[in-house]
Motif scaffolding. Structure first.
Motif, mmCIF file in Angstrom:
data_model
loop_
_atom_site.group_PDB
_atom_site.id
_atom_site.type_symbol
_atom_site.label_atom_id
_atom_site.label_comp_id
_atom_site.label_asym_id
_atom_site.label_seq_id
_atom_site.Cartn_x
_atom_site.Cartn_y
_atom_site.Cartn_z
ATOM 1 N N MET A 1 28.489 -67.066 1.015
ATOM 2 C CA MET A 1 29.839 -66.517 1.143
ATOM 3 C C MET A 1 30.756 -67.191 0.120
ATOM 4 N N LYS A 2 31.400 -66.388 -0.696
ATOM 5 C CA LYS A 2 32.337 -66.911 -1.688
ATOM 6 C C LYS A 2 33.751 -66.504 -1.267
ATOM 7 N N TYR A 3 34.380 -67.384 -0.511
ATOM 8 C CA TYR A 3 35.691 -67.069 0.017
ATOM 9 C C TYR A 3 36.784 -67.216 -1.035
ATOM 10 N N ALA A 4 37.757 -66.325 -0.967
ATOM 11 C CA ALA A 4 38.968 -66.438 -1.769
ATOM 12 C C ALA A 4 40.134 -66.087 -0.854
ATOM 13 N N ARG A 5 41.224 -66.796 -0.971
ATOM 14 C CA ARG A 5 42.366 -66.502 -0.112
ATOM 15 C C ARG A 5 42.895 -65.107 -0.388
ATOM 16 N N LEU A 92 26.267 -56.750 6.803
ATOM 17 C CA LEU A 92 26.213 -56.723 5.343
ATOM 18 C C LEU A 92 25.509 -57.936 4.756
ATOM 19 N N SER A 93 24.836 -57.696 3.639
ATOM 20 C CA SER A 93 24.279 -58.763 2.809
ATOM 21 C C SER A 93 24.573 -58.405 1.359
ATOM 22 N N GLN A 94 24.173 -59.270 0.440
ATOM 23 C CA GLN A 94 24.396 -59.001 -0.978
ATOM 24 C C GLN A 94 23.670 -57.744 -1.449
ATOM 25 N N ASN A 95 22.661 -57.320 -0.715
ATOM 26 C CA ASN A 95 21.863 -56.155 -1.118
ATOM 27 C C ASN A 95 22.372 -54.849 -0.513
ATOM 28 N N ASP A 96 23.455 -54.920 0.236
ATOM 29 C CA ASP A 96 23.943 -53.743 0.939
ATOM 30 C C ASP A 96 25.157 -53.126 0.246
ATOM 31 N N HIS A 97 25.518 -51.953 0.722
ATOM 32 C CA HIS A 97 26.618 -51.175 0.158
ATOM 33 C C HIS A 97 27.560 -50.766 1.277
ATOM 34 N N LEU A 98 28.841 -50.718 0.947
ATOM 35 C CA LEU A 98 29.886 -50.398 1.895
ATOM 36 C C LEU A 98 30.833 -49.381 1.262
ATOM 37 N N PRO A 112 33.790 -58.447 3.002
ATOM 38 C CA PRO A 112 32.643 -57.891 2.265
ATOM 39 C C PRO A 112 32.546 -58.404 0.829
ATOM 40 N N LYS A 113 33.690 -58.593 0.163
ATOM 41 C CA LYS A 113 33.669 -59.149 -1.194
ATOM 42 C C LYS A 113 33.109 -60.566 -1.183
ATOM 43 N N CYS A 117 28.478 -57.898 -1.304
ATOM 44 C CA CYS A 117 27.868 -56.575 -1.290
ATOM 45 C C CYS A 117 28.601 -55.653 -2.263
ATOM 46 N N GLU A 118 27.990 -54.516 -2.556
ATOM 47 C CA GLU A 118 28.649 -53.519 -3.397
ATOM 48 C C GLU A 118 29.615 -52.697 -2.543
ATOM 49 N N ILE A 119 30.768 -52.399 -3.124
ATOM 50 C CA ILE A 119 31.793 -51.644 -2.393
ATOM 51 C C ILE A 119 32.219 -50.440 -3.218
#
Length: 368
Positions: A1-5, A92-98, A112-113, A117-119
């Motif tokens: 998980m790459k969190y950003a405020r 969701l995982s890095q391999n999923d799409h939303l 999700p970001k 995952c892809e959005i």
């Protein structure tokens, strides 16, 4: 998980300082309530670990008017934000799409970001009344699409889908084998016919809501998710147990006592919020540089400024705050252009609302 405020949180009025704002039109709920306002007295409860799913009576009250739903379909969470976090991190995982209908509540995008995952964004159009382009949603689905994310009533515009549109989105999810996530936080503040809870219509629909916006008690951090999918529910419960085990006994006690009298509470709130919406409408009718799509639910709208292409949004919002003491939710909070802004008409007093609207007109004088 790459969190950003989230920018909406970095620039929130509580971060900026409430005492520095004269007219706060940025809030997305009704006025913050005190325990005495809602007639709740906290009893001498035992401060034990609570039921992991949430208080059984509270869960029953959440869905008591929904055909086909019971307490067993409800999982209490730390606010709608907590429910959305549970859903995203479970599905969701890095391999999923939303697929996300945008603009949207920030958590529906930023978590999700962070997962990576892809959005695919389905952007709403002011000139189409912020209505969802359902064909675009259907055409955006991929084999690895896990769910479609919408809010209804919509945040930030306050618009509402029709029952036919909701049914079609559910059908698309069922046909594809993915889920439809409907953030229904403003559902109890619907000014027209209230849509059914989406989760009551299909095992492929997940509903999320809370008491923060329509009931004005965000400080107790009580929300929920609803699903008829037993396997999925178990996964959501597993996530909650690993995050927090259970909810706060004190928070759920307050929530329970308020929901017991929800009809009386909303009977007072809804007419007042309709009147507040009319105040904004009256202002827009007389302000040639502002237009909006009239909200059909909630306590926010998403006006558009009719300004030239070289409009300096940063300068405008700085002037609005520094010179006129007025705070709104600028478009970049929702990944939208700067000539859009969210206006909250339920949180300020009527005097503050009128003062803030007058201040926006004064700030716009430089662009006439």
């Amino acid at each position: 998980m790459k969190y950003a405020r989230m920018v909406i949180e970095k620039e929130s009025p509580e971060e900026y300082g409430y005492d520095l704002i004269k007219y706060n039109l940025s809030e997305s709920s009704i006025t913050d309530q005190r325990l005495s306002d809602i007639g709740v007295v906290i009893p001498d409860v035992k401060l034990l670990y609570g039921e992991h799913r949430g208080d059984p009576e509270l869960r029953k009250l959440v869905v008591e008017k929904d055909d086909g739903l019971s307490a067993e379909h409800v999982l209490m969470a730390p606010g709608a934000a907590g429910a959305l976090f549970i859903i995203s991190t479970t599905l969701l995982s890095q391999n999923d799409h939303l697929v996300v209908v945008r603009p949207n509540y920030a958590t529906n995008i930023e978590t999700p970001k962070a997962i990576g995952c892809e959005i695919t964004y389905i952007d709403l159009d002011f000139d189409r009344g912020f209505s969802v382009d359902i064909d675009k949603v259907a055409n955006s689905l991929r084999p690895n699409t896990r769910f479609i994310s919408v809010t209804c009533p919509h945040n930030p515009s306050g618009t509402t889908m029709s029952r036919a549109e909701l049914d079609r989105l559910i059908q698309i999810a069922e046909d594809h084998g993915c889920y439809l996530l409907v953030d229904e936080t403003y559902r109890d503040l619907s000014y027209e016919a209230k849509l059914p809870t989406a989760a009551s219509l299909s095992k492929k629909a997940i509903s999320v809501a809370s008491l923060s916006k329509a009931y004005g008690i965000p400080g107790i951090r009580v929300g929920w998710l609803i699903t008829q999918d037993e396997v999925l529910y178990e996964r959501f419960l597993s996530a909650k147990e690993q995050i927090a085990i259970c909810g706060s006994i004190l928070d759920e006690t307050v929530a329970l006592e308020l929901l017991k009298k929800s009809e009386q509470f909303l009977a007072k709130v809804l007419p007042e919020m309709r009147r507040r919406r009319d105040i904004v409408q009256e202002w827009i009718n007389g302000e040639p540089l502002v237009e909006w799509v009239r909200p059909s639910g909630g306590v926010v709208g998403f006006p558009r400024l009719k300004v030239s292409a070289d409009f300096d949004a940063g300068a405008f919002y700085r002037s609005l705050l520094d010179e006129h003491g007025t705070y709104v939710g600028p478009g970049h909070w929702f990944q939208m252009p700067g000539n859009y802004f969210r206006v909250g008409f339920g949180w300020p007093t009527e005097e503050e609302l009128r003062g803030g609207l007058k201040a926006i007109s004064a700030a716009l004088d430089a662009y006439r």
